[in-house]
Design a protein around this motif. Structure first.
Motif, PDB file in Angstrom:
ATOM      1  N   PHE A 182     -24.778  14.559  18.998  1.00 27.90           N
ATOM      2  CA  PHE A 182     -23.736  14.514  20.034  1.00 27.90           C
ATOM      3  C   PHE A 182     -23.671  13.109  20.608  1.00 27.90           C
ATOM      4  CE2 PHE A 182     -26.249  14.209  23.913  1.00 27.90           C
ATOM      5  CZ  PHE A 182     -27.492  14.693  23.527  1.00 27.90           C
ATOM      6  N   ILE A 183     -22.486  12.760  21.102  1.00 28.59           N
ATOM      7  CA  ILE A 183     -22.300  11.483  21.812  1.00 28.59           C
ATOM      8  C   ILE A 183     -21.514  11.819  23.078  1.00 28.59           C
ATOM      9  CG2 ILE A 183     -21.312   9.150  21.726  1.00 28.59           C
ATOM     10  CD1 ILE A 183     -21.307   9.388  18.632  1.00 28.59           C
ATOM     11  N   ASN A 184     -22.142  11.653  24.227  1.00 24.36           N
ATOM     12  CA  ASN A 184     -21.468  11.986  25.492  1.00 24.36           C
ATOM     13  C   ASN A 184     -21.336  10.749  26.382  1.00 24.36           C
ATOM     14  OD1 ASN A 184     -21.248  14.660  24.798  1.00 24.36           O
ATOM     15  ND2 ASN A 184     -23.028  15.328  25.970  1.00 24.36           N
ATOM     16  N   TYR A 185     -20.262  10.711  27.142  1.00 21.67           N
ATOM     17  CA  TYR A 185     -20.022   9.590  28.060  1.00 21.67           C
ATOM     18  C   TYR A 185     -19.507  10.098  29.410  1.00 21.67           C
ATOM     19  CZ  TYR A 185     -20.063   6.382  24.050  1.00 21.67           C
ATOM     20  OH  TYR A 185     -20.416   5.666  22.941  1.00 21.67           O
ATOM     21  N   ALA A 186     -19.751   9.310  30.456  1.00 18.98           N
ATOM     22  CA  ALA A 186     -19.110   9.574  31.755  1.00 18.98           C
ATOM     23  C   ALA A 186     -18.830   8.242  32.435  1.00 18.98           C
ATOM     24  CB  ALA A 186     -20.019  10.425  32.638  1.00 18.98           C
ATOM     25  N   ASN A 187     -17.705   8.178  33.143  1.00 19.23           N
ATOM     26  CA  ASN A 187     -17.370   6.990  33.918  1.00 19.23           C
ATOM     27  C   ASN A 187     -16.649   7.441  35.190  1.00 19.23           C
ATOM     28  OD1 ASN A 187     -16.416   4.648  35.063  1.00 19.23           O
ATOM     29  ND2 ASN A 187     -15.814   3.722  33.110  1.00 19.23           N
ATOM     30  N   GLY A 188     -17.373   7.356  36.300  1.00 21.89           N
ATOM     31  CA  GLY A 188     -16.876   7.881  37.572  1.00 21.89           C
ATOM     32  C   GLY A 188     -15.655   7.183  38.134  1.00 21.89           C
ATOM     33  N   MET A 189     -15.266   6.060  37.559  1.00 18.98           N
ATOM     34  CA  MET A 189     -14.040   5.424  38.061  1.00 18.98           C
ATOM     35  C   MET A 189     -12.832   6.329  37.807  1.00 18.98           C
ATOM     36  SD  MET A 189     -11.751   4.275  35.684  1.00 18.98           S
ATOM     37  CE  MET A 189     -11.809   4.622  33.930  1.00 18.98           C
ATOM     38  N   GLY A 190     -12.980   7.240  36.863  1.00 19.56           N
ATOM     39  CA  GLY A 190     -11.885   8.167  36.547  1.00 19.56           C
ATOM     40  C   GLY A 190     -11.572   9.133  37.674  1.00 19.56           C
ATOM     41  N   ARG A 191     -12.471   9.224  38.652  1.00 17.61           N
ATOM     42  CA  ARG A 191     -12.260  10.154  39.775  1.00 17.61           C
ATOM     43  C   ARG A 191     -10.962   9.876  40.520  1.00 17.61           C
ATOM     44  NH1 ARG A 191     -15.600   6.216  41.390  1.00 17.61           N
ATOM     45  NH2 ARG A 191     -15.561   5.388  43.521  1.00 17.61           N
ATOM     46  N   HIS A 192     -10.524   8.623  40.484  1.00 14.95           N
ATOM     47  CA  HIS A 192      -9.310   8.270  41.235  1.00 14.95           C
ATOM     48  C   HIS A 192      -8.064   8.948  40.664  1.00 14.95           C
ATOM     49  CE1 HIS A 192     -11.660   5.375  43.403  1.00 14.95           C
ATOM     50  NE2 HIS A 192     -12.022   4.782  42.270  1.00 14.95           N
ATOM     51  N   TYR A 193      -8.090   9.268  39.383  1.00 10.09           N
ATOM     52  CA  TYR A 193      -6.872   9.710  38.701  1.00 10.09           C
ATOM     53  C   TYR A 193      -6.780  11.220  38.493  1.00 10.09           C
ATOM     54  CZ  TYR A 193      -7.377   4.798  37.770  1.00 10.09           C
ATOM     55  OH  TYR A 193      -7.580   3.452  37.922  1.00 10.09           O
ATOM     56  N   LEU A 194      -7.913  11.922  38.633  1.00 13.15           N
ATOM     57  CA  LEU A 194      -7.912  13.365  38.387  1.00 13.15           C
ATOM     58  C   LEU A 194      -9.012  13.995  39.230  1.00 13.15           C
ATOM     59  CD1 LEU A 194      -6.918  15.818  36.817  1.00 13.15           C
ATOM     60  CD2 LEU A 194      -8.211  15.054  34.831  1.00 13.15           C
ATOM     61  N   HIS A 195      -8.611  14.764  40.249  1.00 16.11           N
ATOM     62  CA  HIS A 195      -9.602  15.345  41.148  1.00 16.11           C
ATOM     63  C   HIS A 195      -8.978  16.426  42.018  1.00 16.11           C
ATOM     64  CE1 HIS A 195      -7.946  11.773  43.451  1.00 16.11           C
ATOM     65  NE2 HIS A 195      -7.694  12.761  44.274  1.00 16.11           N
ATOM     66  N   MET A 196      -9.829  17.078  42.806  1.00 16.27           N
ATOM     67  CA  MET A 196      -9.350  17.968  43.859  1.00 16.27           C
ATOM     68  C   MET A 196      -9.872  17.377  45.164  1.00 16.27           C
ATOM     69  SD  MET A 196      -9.649  22.063  43.993  1.00 16.27           S
ATOM     70  CE  MET A 196     -11.016  22.407  45.058  1.00 16.27           C
ATOM     71  N   LYS A 197      -8.962  17.054  46.064  1.00 13.37           N
ATOM     72  CA  LYS A 197      -9.342  16.226  47.217  1.00 13.37           C
ATOM     73  C   LYS A 197     -10.253  16.947  48.215  1.00 13.37           C
ATOM     74  CE  LYS A 197      -5.186  13.370  47.086  1.00 13.37           C
ATOM     75  NZ  LYS A 197      -5.799  12.312  46.286  1.00 13.37           N
ATOM     76  N   ALA A 198     -10.003  18.222  48.456  1.00 14.52           N
ATOM     77  CA  ALA A 198     -10.709  18.896  49.556  1.00 14.52           C
ATOM     78  C   ALA A 198     -11.535  20.078  49.079  1.00 14.52           C
ATOM     79  CB  ALA A 198      -9.694  19.352  50.600  1.00 14.52           C
ATOM     80  N   GLY A 199     -12.359  20.562  49.997  1.00 15.85           N
ATOM     81  CA  GLY A 199     -13.180  21.735  49.692  1.00 15.85           C
ATOM     82  C   GLY A 199     -14.620  21.368  49.407  1.00 15.85           C
ATOM     83  N   GLY A 200     -14.886  20.045  49.286  1.00 10.18           N
ATOM     84  CA  GLY A 200     -16.245  19.564  49.100  1.00 10.18           C
ATOM     85  C   GLY A 200     -16.763  19.005  50.417  1.00 10.18           C
ATOM     86  N   SER A 201     -17.895  18.285  50.365  1.00 14.10           N
ATOM     87  CA  SER A 201     -18.489  17.782  51.612  1.00 14.10           C
ATOM     88  C   SER A 201     -17.742  16.563  52.145  1.00 14.10           C
ATOM     89  CB  SER A 201     -19.966  17.444  51.388  1.00 14.10           C
ATOM     90  OG  SER A 201     -20.103  16.528  50.328  1.00 14.10           O
ATOM     91  N   LEU A 202     -16.916  15.951  51.314  1.00 16.58           N
ATOM     92  CA  LEU A 202     -16.132  14.800  51.769  1.00 16.58           C
ATOM     93  C   LEU A 202     -15.013  15.239  52.698  1.00 16.58           C
ATOM     94  CD1 LEU A 202     -15.579  11.722  51.443  1.00 16.58           C
ATOM     95  CD2 LEU A 202     -14.060  12.313  49.538  1.00 16.58           C
TER      96      LEU A 202
END
Ligand code: UT7
Length: 335
Positions: A182-202
């Motif tokens: 397997f080859i897996n990747y993550a890059n948190g900069m993507g959070r700006h473009y696809l997310h759910m804004k509310a319902g978390g601790s933020l």
């Protein structure tokens, strides 16, 4: 000592009965069957309408089918991992609820959040437990009630998503089959473009967040599209090069089902005939962590032992990854 490999030895799924068609969507927002088919490739999606039913219901039904068809007792399961971004509630884990409802009394369980790459990330995590030699039967669930976080007044996102529950059984392989790499990747900069804004601790839920539609999917479609096309194709090519595979060596490509144009671009990049690409987006839309196992479930009867398969996904995070495996059984045994 030879390395233990983990193999998928069965696939289960559950689909809600209600079909939300493009024609019905066209009466809800300013869209059309023609636009959706041309730009996305989805004809209809399944929606879990019944009150009181959530992701755990979808996952539990899939697990029950999986146990029944593979002749596995619930007590034999060591671990259940549930990939989901639509958990029944923030805590406890939906995996805990599924394990309870399906009667897995000897399994521990946890959720994994990697959005549309959820199944790939959960499968590769589960694989490690089998490869360690300590675990013998692990279930990976992909269960999503995407309709719970979809804004049916937003035409840019509401045609995309559907609900489904899926489950696969992983066991040690005693032959040359199973997960090879397997080859897996993550890059948190993507959070700006696809997310759910509310319902978390933020931004905890408030009248304001509800009023502002902050509990629904937010997506900058074009940007995500560009990253998805590149990410899906690049990680597929990387896997093929690593294992010296040509298009001829691949029996099936199983891509995440987000957009028909992304699927086609990935297949084109590796020169793969479209007959070797699993596609069911037209019937179910994007069911997030459930798309890949839903394809395996639908195509199961066509699968043969030893088939060389690449799974590939891209999703929120951003997260993306691919798995190279050799299929472990002739699918027609479950016919
Ligand atoms: O699985 C997780 C990862 N997610 C994805 O991979 C999704 C990636 N993104 C996509 O699949 C595509 O970007 C979408 C399907 C979401 C949108 O398709 P697009 O070709 O990128 O459309 P666009 O956003 O560039 O919009 C083009 C036009 C716009 O109108 P104007 O500004 O040109 O007048 C939109 O308002 O299409 C309009 N539009 C629609 N028209 C009819 C957007 N949605 C709709 C709609 N019906 N449902």
């Amino acid at each position: 000592m030879t390395k233990i490999r983990a193999a998928i030895t069965g696939v289960g799924a559950y689909l809600p009965e209600y079909r939300l068609t493009n024609d019905e969507l066209s009466r809800m927002v300013d869209t059309s069957d023609e636009w959706i088919m041309q730009r996305i490739g989805i004809k209809e999606r399944r929606i879990l309408k019944e009150e009181g039913r959530a992701a755990s219901f979808l996952g539990t039904e899939a697990v029950k089918e999986l146990l029944q068809k593979t002749g596995t007792s619930a007590d034999e399961i060591d671990l259940l991992i549930c990939a989901t971004i639509t958990p029944d509630m923030p805590f406890p884990a939906t995996a805990n609820i599924i394990a309870d409802k399906a009667g897995l009394h000897h399994a521990w369980s946890f959720d994994l959040n990697a959005a549309c790459s959820g199944f790939i990330f959960a499968l590769t995590t589960a694989t490690q437990f089998i490869e360690s030699g300590r675990y013998h039967k692990v279930i990976v669930v992909g269960a999503e009630k995407m309709s719970a976080i979809t804004n049916y007044k937003d035409r840019t996102t509401c045609p995309l998503f559907g609900d489904a529950g899926t489950a696969v059984l992983l066991e040690p392989a005693d032959e040359d089959v199973g997960v090879i790499d397997f080859i897996n990747y993550a890059n948190g900069m993507g959070r700006h473009y696809l997310h759910m804004k509310a319902g978390g601790s933020l931004l905890p839920a408030s009248c304001e967040t509800v009023k502002n539609n902050n509990h629904f999917i937010y997506q900058e479609g074009q940007t995500v599209f560009k990253y998805a096309v590149t990410g899906m194709a690049d990680v597929t090519v990387e896997m093929m090069e690593k294992h010296h595979l040509s298009a001829d060596d691949i029996t099936w490509l199983v891509p995440h089902q987000a957009n028909m144009r992304i699927i086609e671009a990935t297949a084109r990049r590796i020169g793969l005939d479209k007959n070797k690409v699993m596609v069911n987006i037209q019937k179910y839309g994007n069911t997030t962590a459930a798309t890949i196992p839903l394809c395996l479930w639908e195509y199961e009867k066509q699968l043969r032992k030893g088939d060389q398969i690449i799974l590939v996904a891209f999703g929120a995070g951003f997260t993306w990854g691919s798995v190279f495996l050799k299929w472990a059984y002739n699918g027609e045994m479950f016919a």
